[in-house]
Design a protein around this motif. Sequence first.
Motif, PDB file in Angstrom:
ATOM      1  N   GLU A  48       0.829  -1.211   0.000  1.00  0.00           N
ATOM      2  CA  GLU A  48       0.000   0.000   0.000  1.00  0.00           C
ATOM      3  C   GLU A  48       0.861   1.257   0.000  1.00  0.00           C
ATOM      4  OE1 GLU A  48      -2.599  -0.357   3.328  1.00  0.00           O
ATOM      5  OE2 GLU A  48      -3.841  -1.919   2.408  1.00  0.00           O
ATOM      6  N   ALA A  49       1.964   1.237   0.770  1.00  0.00           N
ATOM      7  CA  ALA A  49       2.847   2.400   0.820  1.00  0.00           C
ATOM      8  C   ALA A  49       3.580   2.610  -0.501  1.00  0.00           C
ATOM      9  CB  ALA A  49       3.858   2.231   1.954  1.00  0.00           C
ATOM     10  N   LEU A  50       3.748   1.538  -1.278  1.00  0.00           N
ATOM     11  CA  LEU A  50       4.444   1.634  -2.558  1.00  0.00           C
ATOM     12  C   LEU A  50       3.543   2.117  -3.688  1.00  0.00           C
ATOM     13  CD1 LEU A  50       6.585  -1.642  -2.475  1.00  0.00           C
ATOM     14  CD2 LEU A  50       7.490   0.685  -2.557  1.00  0.00           C
ATOM     15  N   HIS A  51       2.249   1.997  -3.550  1.00  0.00           N
ATOM     16  CA  HIS A  51       1.325   2.326  -4.644  1.00  0.00           C
ATOM     17  C   HIS A  51       1.511   3.739  -5.196  1.00  0.00           C
ATOM     18  CE1 HIS A  51      -0.990  -1.176  -5.543  1.00  0.00           C
ATOM     19  NE2 HIS A  51      -1.369  -1.369  -4.285  1.00  0.00           N
ATOM     20  N   PRO A  52       1.741   4.768  -4.347  1.00  0.00           N
ATOM     21  CA  PRO A  52       1.938   6.101  -4.923  1.00  0.00           C
ATOM     22  C   PRO A  52       3.164   6.205  -5.823  1.00  0.00           C
ATOM     23  CG  PRO A  52       1.438   6.239  -2.570  1.00  0.00           C
ATOM     24  CD  PRO A  52       1.691   4.808  -2.867  1.00  0.00           C
ATOM     25  N   HIS A  53       4.067   5.232  -5.729  1.00  0.00           N
ATOM     26  CA  HIS A  53       5.297   5.272  -6.519  1.00  0.00           C
ATOM     27  C   HIS A  53       5.248   4.337  -7.723  1.00  0.00           C
ATOM     28  CE1 HIS A  53       6.913   7.502  -3.128  1.00  0.00           C
ATOM     29  NE2 HIS A  53       6.533   6.531  -2.333  1.00  0.00           N
ATOM     30  N   GLN A  54       4.080   3.721  -7.951  1.00  0.00           N
ATOM     31  CA  GLN A  54       3.938   2.821  -9.092  1.00  0.00           C
ATOM     32  C   GLN A  54       3.470   3.600 -10.310  1.00  0.00           C
ATOM     33  OE1 GLN A  54       1.226  -0.541  -8.621  1.00  0.00           O
ATOM     34  NE2 GLN A  54       2.590  -1.798  -9.892  1.00  0.00           N
ATOM     35  N   ARG A  55       4.144   3.409 -11.420  1.00  0.00           N
ATOM     36  CA  ARG A  55       3.815   4.111 -12.653  1.00  0.00           C
ATOM     37  C   ARG A  55       2.744   3.360 -13.437  1.00  0.00           C
ATOM     38  NH1 ARG A  55       9.969   5.651 -14.733  1.00  0.00           N
ATOM     39  NH2 ARG A  55      10.269   7.441 -13.349  1.00  0.00           N
ATOM     40  N   PRO A  56       2.150   4.019 -14.426  1.00  0.00           N
ATOM     41  CA  PRO A  56       1.102   3.352 -15.219  1.00  0.00           C
ATOM     42  C   PRO A  56       1.557   2.050 -15.866  1.00  0.00           C
ATOM     43  CG  PRO A  56       1.066   5.713 -15.607  1.00  0.00           C
ATOM     44  CD  PRO A  56       2.285   5.445 -14.774  1.00  0.00           C
ATOM     45  N   ASP A  57       2.852   1.923 -16.185  1.00  0.00           N
ATOM     46  CA  ASP A  57       3.321   0.689 -16.820  1.00  0.00           C
ATOM     47  C   ASP A  57       3.630  -0.409 -15.804  1.00  0.00           C
ATOM     48  OD1 ASP A  57       5.616   1.643 -15.630  1.00  0.00           O
ATOM     49  OD2 ASP A  57       6.831   1.673 -17.459  1.00  0.00           O
ATOM     50  N   GLY A  58       3.372  -0.156 -14.521  1.00  0.00           N
ATOM     51  CA  GLY A  58       3.580  -1.169 -13.490  1.00  0.00           C
ATOM     52  C   GLY A  58       4.907  -1.082 -12.769  1.00  0.00           C
ATOM     53  N   THR A  59       5.855  -0.325 -13.318  1.00  0.00           N
ATOM     54  CA  THR A  59       7.143  -0.179 -12.650  1.00  0.00           C
ATOM     55  C   THR A  59       6.994   0.674 -11.394  1.00  0.00           C
ATOM     56  OG1 THR A  59       7.733   1.763 -13.974  1.00  0.00           O
ATOM     57  CG2 THR A  59       8.410  -0.402 -14.817  1.00  0.00           C
ATOM     58  N   VAL A  60       7.926   0.497 -10.475  1.00  0.00           N
ATOM     59  CA  VAL A  60       7.944   1.264  -9.234  1.00  0.00           C
ATOM     60  C   VAL A  60       9.226   2.096  -9.214  1.00  0.00           C
ATOM     61  CG1 VAL A  60       7.964   1.128  -6.710  1.00  0.00           C
ATOM     62  CG2 VAL A  60       6.628  -0.518  -8.037  1.00  0.00           C
ATOM     63  N   TRP A  61       9.084   3.385  -8.911  1.00  0.00           N
ATOM     64  CA  TRP A  61      10.224   4.305  -8.984  1.00  0.00           C
ATOM     65  C   TRP A  61      10.208   5.234  -7.782  1.00  0.00           C
ATOM     66  CZ3 TRP A  61      14.365   4.106 -12.007  1.00  0.00           C
ATOM     67  CH2 TRP A  61      15.225   5.217 -12.057  1.00  0.00           C
ATOM     68  N   MET A  62      11.316   5.225  -7.024  1.00  0.00           N
ATOM     69  CA  MET A  62      11.418   6.071  -5.836  1.00  0.00           C
ATOM     70  C   MET A  62      12.762   6.798  -5.839  1.00  0.00           C
ATOM     71  SD  MET A  62       9.820   3.651  -2.821  1.00  0.00           S
ATOM     72  CE  MET A  62      10.832   2.222  -3.234  1.00  0.00           C
TER      73      MET A  62
END
Length: 285
Positions: free
Chosen positions: A259-273
């Motif tokens: 849940e904490a990672l969701h704001p950092h997930q991009r539309p293509d599914g990648t996660v970027w912080m």
Amino acid sequence: MTPMLVQHHPHPASAPPATDAPGRARDWAEIQERMLVPLYEAVYEHLEVGAGTRLLGLGCGSGLALLMAAARGAQVTGVDTDPARLDLARERLRPEPVRRTPRRGEGTLVCGGPEEAADPTRPAYNLVTAFQPIGCAADDSEGLVPALSAAVPLAERGSAVVLAGWGPPERCATSAVLRVAGRLTERLQNRAGWRPALRDDLEEVAARAGLNPDGSGRVTCPFGYADMASAVRGLFSTGLFDAAVQACDQETVEKEVTEALHPHQRPDGTVWMPNVFRYLVARTP
């Protein structure tokens, strides 16, 4: 340097638990460790690591930082208390069978503390690194001070000692995710599990180990993952969520981390912080 997005198991049900040391070590080596490559590169460039460098890596893990130093010609020795990570480091540093000449700076790996790396038949070290970042867990520097104190006698006078830490929380997107571990630990075990990085964290550790500060720097180290599952597995491989898992259970912690990672997930599914890390160069007395 921007870290590569890491492909991993397509449908992992869960991150390996702390009891699965080989699985945890493999996730660290394949997913998480490379996020710190910009830090390693910046330090080696700053100190001009090369053929004359005799490096002792504390908490060397699966050996990526050692491999990068060896590629520059350094003689490298790594110590760690995690046998599973060291097994992976040996694979990385093992000479290739087809190589006709030895690689410059072939590595030596030791399971244990720095005192285990003492070798009176070899020249003293002139660089000591402690790349495992401190400054986000309540007690993450406690084991580092005695390790540094044990390493100092193995190094030449005036040798560089490098410490690494998390940057200011407002410049580290991952801080919000790590705060999950702290919240669960504090709520269920009534003890601190996370704290914001402080400006003088590294200087305080250096002073306690009897080292003399000699400069510092900041490095951008974004955490990039191919998908949410890889992000969870990579972050759990750091061990920073172990206390929270002990306080409740892994399924609950993984759910809250996701849940904490969701704001950092991009539309293509990648996660970027985006994150900033800090390093301190100190000198042995």
